[in-house]
Write a protein that holds these residues in place. Structure first.
Motif, PDB file in Angstrom:
ATOM      1  N   VAL A 150     -85.024 -63.556 -53.048  1.00  0.00           N
ATOM      2  CA  VAL A 150     -86.572 -63.668 -53.637  1.00  0.00           C
ATOM      3  C   VAL A 150     -86.104 -63.740 -54.718  1.00  0.00           C
ATOM      4  CG1 VAL A 150     -88.725 -62.548 -53.737  1.00  0.00           C
ATOM      5  CG2 VAL A 150     -88.190 -63.015 -51.429  1.00  0.00           C
ATOM      6  N   LEU A 151     -85.593 -63.092 -55.015  1.00  0.00           N
ATOM      7  CA  LEU A 151     -85.378 -62.621 -56.390  1.00  0.00           C
ATOM      8  C   LEU A 151     -84.600 -63.758 -56.929  1.00  0.00           C
ATOM      9  CD1 LEU A 151     -83.149 -58.551 -56.208  1.00  0.00           C
ATOM     10  CD2 LEU A 151     -85.029 -59.769 -57.500  1.00  0.00           C
ATOM     11  N   ARG A 152     -83.047 -64.083 -56.539  1.00  0.00           N
ATOM     12  CA  ARG A 152     -82.795 -65.504 -56.852  1.00  0.00           C
ATOM     13  C   ARG A 152     -83.565 -66.042 -57.115  1.00  0.00           C
ATOM     14  NH1 ARG A 152     -77.115 -64.788 -56.631  1.00  0.00           N
ATOM     15  NH2 ARG A 152     -76.464 -63.152 -55.852  1.00  0.00           N
ATOM     16  N   ILE A 153     -84.683 -66.588 -56.070  1.00  0.00           N
ATOM     17  CA  ILE A 153     -85.436 -68.171 -56.841  1.00  0.00           C
ATOM     18  C   ILE A 153     -86.763 -67.757 -57.315  1.00  0.00           C
ATOM     19  CG2 ILE A 153     -87.276 -68.584 -55.550  1.00  0.00           C
ATOM     20  CD1 ILE A 153     -86.453 -68.638 -52.731  1.00  0.00           C
ATOM     21  N   PHE A 154     -86.623 -65.979 -57.689  1.00  0.00           N
ATOM     22  CA  PHE A 154     -87.480 -66.076 -59.016  1.00  0.00           C
ATOM     23  C   PHE A 154     -86.931 -66.351 -59.836  1.00  0.00           C
ATOM     24  CE2 PHE A 154     -88.218 -62.631 -61.747  1.00  0.00           C
ATOM     25  CZ  PHE A 154     -89.571 -62.799 -62.368  1.00  0.00           C
ATOM     26  N   SER A 155     -85.579 -65.975 -59.765  1.00  0.00           N
ATOM     27  CA  SER A 155     -84.871 -65.459 -61.276  1.00  0.00           C
ATOM     28  C   SER A 155     -84.602 -67.330 -61.661  1.00  0.00           C
ATOM     29  CB  SER A 155     -82.966 -65.358 -61.017  1.00  0.00           C
ATOM     30  OG  SER A 155     -82.757 -65.705 -62.359  1.00  0.00           O
ATOM     31  N   PHE A 162     -89.062 -72.528 -65.379  1.00  0.00           N
ATOM     32  CA  PHE A 162     -90.942 -72.486 -65.953  1.00  0.00           C
ATOM     33  C   PHE A 162     -91.143 -72.077 -67.618  1.00  0.00           C
ATOM     34  CE2 PHE A 162     -94.454 -69.793 -67.339  1.00  0.00           C
ATOM     35  CZ  PHE A 162     -95.714 -71.057 -67.548  1.00  0.00           C
ATOM     36  N   ILE A 163     -89.477 -71.146 -67.647  1.00  0.00           N
ATOM     37  CA  ILE A 163     -89.682 -70.423 -69.035  1.00  0.00           C
ATOM     38  C   ILE A 163     -89.000 -71.361 -70.092  1.00  0.00           C
ATOM     39  CG2 ILE A 163     -88.306 -68.660 -70.510  1.00  0.00           C
ATOM     40  CD1 ILE A 163     -89.380 -66.343 -68.038  1.00  0.00           C
ATOM     41  N   LEU A 164     -87.913 -72.230 -69.508  1.00  0.00           N
ATOM     42  CA  LEU A 164     -87.419 -73.577 -70.098  1.00  0.00           C
ATOM     43  C   LEU A 164     -88.495 -74.428 -71.103  1.00  0.00           C
ATOM     44  CD1 LEU A 164     -85.540 -74.564 -71.159  1.00  0.00           C
ATOM     45  CD2 LEU A 164     -84.293 -75.501 -69.231  1.00  0.00           C
ATOM     46  N   SER A 207     -70.555 -64.923 -66.142  1.00  0.00           N
ATOM     47  CA  SER A 207     -70.416 -63.957 -65.307  1.00  0.00           C
ATOM     48  C   SER A 207     -71.646 -64.155 -64.229  1.00  0.00           C
ATOM     49  CB  SER A 207     -69.500 -62.604 -65.289  1.00  0.00           C
ATOM     50  OG  SER A 207     -70.421 -61.912 -66.386  1.00  0.00           O
ATOM     51  N   MET A 208     -72.779 -64.097 -64.777  1.00  0.00           N
ATOM     52  CA  MET A 208     -74.071 -64.305 -64.091  1.00  0.00           C
ATOM     53  C   MET A 208     -74.045 -64.506 -63.925  1.00  0.00           C
ATOM     54  SD  MET A 208     -74.843 -60.775 -66.001  1.00  0.00           S
ATOM     55  CE  MET A 208     -76.229 -60.530 -65.670  1.00  0.00           C
ATOM     56  N   GLU A 209     -74.050 -65.421 -61.957  1.00  0.00           N
ATOM     57  CA  GLU A 209     -74.596 -66.130 -61.374  1.00  0.00           C
ATOM     58  C   GLU A 209     -75.712 -66.837 -61.878  1.00  0.00           C
ATOM     59  OE1 GLU A 209     -74.026 -63.111 -57.787  1.00  0.00           O
ATOM     60  OE2 GLU A 209     -73.383 -63.926 -60.046  1.00  0.00           O
ATOM     61  N   ASP A 210     -77.174 -66.174 -61.639  1.00  0.00           N
ATOM     62  CA  ASP A 210     -77.855 -67.073 -61.448  1.00  0.00           C
ATOM     63  C   ASP A 210     -78.074 -67.346 -63.022  1.00  0.00           C
ATOM     64  OD1 ASP A 210     -79.280 -65.876 -59.005  1.00  0.00           O
ATOM     65  OD2 ASP A 210     -79.059 -63.865 -59.562  1.00  0.00           O
ATOM     66  N   LEU A 211     -79.443 -68.090 -63.145  1.00  0.00           N
ATOM     67  CA  LEU A 211     -79.697 -68.697 -64.048  1.00  0.00           C
ATOM     68  C   LEU A 211     -80.939 -67.913 -64.277  1.00  0.00           C
ATOM     69  CD1 LEU A 211     -79.619 -72.759 -63.135  1.00  0.00           C
ATOM     70  CD2 LEU A 211     -78.705 -71.540 -64.870  1.00  0.00           C
ATOM     71  N   LEU A 212     -80.400 -67.206 -65.126  1.00  0.00           N
ATOM     72  CA  LEU A 212     -81.786 -66.049 -65.449  1.00  0.00           C
ATOM     73  C   LEU A 212     -82.775 -66.506 -66.484  1.00  0.00           C
ATOM     74  CD1 LEU A 212     -78.966 -63.036 -66.457  1.00  0.00           C
ATOM     75  CD2 LEU A 212     -80.383 -63.522 -64.455  1.00  0.00           C
ATOM     76  N   PRO A 213     -84.294 -66.210 -66.888  1.00  0.00           N
ATOM     77  CA  PRO A 213     -85.205 -66.047 -67.300  1.00  0.00           C
ATOM     78  C   PRO A 213     -84.829 -66.031 -68.979  1.00  0.00           C
ATOM     79  CG  PRO A 213     -85.879 -64.742 -65.677  1.00  0.00           C
ATOM     80  CD  PRO A 213     -83.791 -64.901 -65.182  1.00  0.00           C
TER      81      PRO A 213
END
Length: 457
Positions: A88-93, A99-101, A433-439
């Motif tokens: 859920v956290l990865r999908i949210f991220s 959306f933010i982009l 090194s942060m694998e998620d595409l963070l907000p």
């Protein structure tokens, strides 16, 4: 009416400052909820406010791209085992990033957002430089209560290096996380703002003291790009010079502060090893002797350390080489599991003989299946594929490369300068090194796209 508009802008500015600041507090959590997650949620709320307040129309193309990217995760939803919370956290991220982009590309408040980003950047530097010396001299520092990134969930964050120079961690769990999150922010401010000498001096100190090999690549790449674009100024030279000075200087904690509670304490003379009958080369100094210059015990560029640090990178490259031909998108929930299984295979092969000859009483008493030798943890615990590009390449599939390629074509079609600047920040985020595409990455990229629009006004 103007008063209401001004008040609204102030609320947005303060909310952005608070959100970004919390995102940068990577080392801290409350009620087992990391501050960075809270900050990302607030940043998403601000994006929603801008979306509705400015009546931004959503693009069907963005919806299609998002669905293509998320399909592998949805397809594998019912066919794999995973931790639902982290899925859920990865999908949210990823959803927040997208959306933010999009909102940032279309908003008219880019200058206000840049203003907030710059304030947070300066604030984090002040905190980071304080914590750097606080760790050396045992000054007060807020408790870093978020678990580290080791294989065990309760790993303590590392902020002490006994044999090598102390490293800047700031408000992050590891130096490389500081680089991964803050260097893209530096690039955004560098290419979209007119900055003072102080900005470049503190940035050189901040990144130099991390002693990160990754940031060295980023610095060289940025300097070369500035040379190509003929944007090299005295400020750039300040930045690069200060960086290399801070990067090369060695500040060993136990030499600067020998009474530090983490350092080995002096014991009686009988604990010191005296081998007068041996050659000096055969003498082994006592690490518990605080009178010995510990920087000479183990060299700064220890070969074993380098081999250990490079092993993760070689593992990632080997995994990519072996699995790329069959990559159709493993989904956000499966990539780390498949990566770990690929690493565990040789470990299991090495332990085959041990498994066959293990005494029966050990199997009965410990139920261990095999003795825990070498990288045994790979057989029972997933490890993260800590490379942003590779993680998303295998999670989303080859369409991820197509997306990036199309973005670069679009940017270079607008102008060579714009394309190169977008390419450098994509390069930095991809090596993160942060694998998620963070907000926060969505915010950075969105601000970079507004750079071209604002320059044409």
């Amino acid at each position: 009416m103007q008063k209401i508009f001004f008040k609204k802008n102030k609320i947005v500015e303060h909310s952005l400052f608070f959100a970004i600041f919390l995102i940068y507090l990577d080392s801290y959590q409350i009620f087992q909820i990391p501050f960075s997650w809270i900050g990302s949620s607030i940043l998403l709320l601000v994006a929603f406010f801008l979306y509705f307040n400015e009546k931004i129309s959503f693009s069907l193309a963005i919806v299609i791209v998002y669905l293509i990217a998320i399909i592998p995760t949805l397809v594998n939803f019912f066919y794999s085992e995973y931790d639902m919370r982290y899925l859920v956290l990865r999908i949210f991220s990823f959803s927040s990033f997208t959306f933010i982009l999009y909102v940032l590309v279309n908003t008219s408040e880019s200058k206000l957002i840049l203003k907030s980003l710059k304030k947070v950047y300066y604030s984090v530097f002040i905190i980071s430089i304080y914590t750097y010396f606080a760790q050396i001299f045992n000054l007060y520092e807020p408790q870093r209560n978020r678990p580290g990134t080791g294989i065990l969930g309760f790993d303590v964050q590392t902020n002490f290096w006994i044999y090598s120079s102390h490293r800047m961690v700031g408000t992050f769990r590891e130096p490389i996380f500081l680089v991964s999150i803050l260097f893209p922010a530096f690039l955004v401010l560098h290419y979209t703002q007119k900055n003072s000498n102080i900005f470049y001096i503190i940035s050189g100190v901040l990144f130099g003291l991390t002693k990160s090999e990754l940031v060295l690549i980023f610095i060289i790449g940025t300097f070369v790009l500035d040379l190509i674009l003929k944007e090299t100024t005295i400020k750039n030279l300040y930045f690069v010079s200060i960086f290399f000075i801070a990067f090369s200087v060695s500040l060993i904690e136990c030499e600067l502060s020998p009474k530090n509670f983490e350092c080995p304490q002096q014991e009686s003379n009988q604990n010191q090893i005296i081998n007068s009958g041996q050659d000096a080369a055969d003498e082994i100094p006592d690490k518990n002797d605080s009178n010995i210059n510990i920087s000479n015990i183990i060299p700064e560029n220890n070969l074993n350390n380098i081999e250990f640090q490079d092993r993760e990178r070689s593992d990632i490259l080997e995994f990519t080489y072996n699995y790329l031909p069959e990559n159709i998108g493993f989904g956000f929930q499966n990539t780390n599991r498949i990566y770990t299984e690929s690493l565990a295979t040789p470990v299991l092969n090495e332990q085959y003989l041990v498994n066959r000859t293990q005494p029966k009483y050990l199997r009965t008493k410990y139920l261990s299946k095999s003795l825990g030798t070498g990288r045994y943890f790979l057989t029972y615990e997933n490890v993260n594929l800590q490379n942003n590009f590779i993680f998303n390449l295998f999670s989303i599939g080859m369409s991820y490369v197509v997306f990036l390629f199309l973005v670069l074509i679009y940017c270079f079609n607008k102008s060579l300068e714009f394309g190169l600047k977008i390419a450098i920040i994509l390069f930095v985020i991809s090596l993160s090194s942060m694998e998620d595409l963070l907000p926060i990455f969505g915010l950075y990229l969105g601000l970079m796209f507004t750079m071209d629009r604002d320059e044409n006004k």
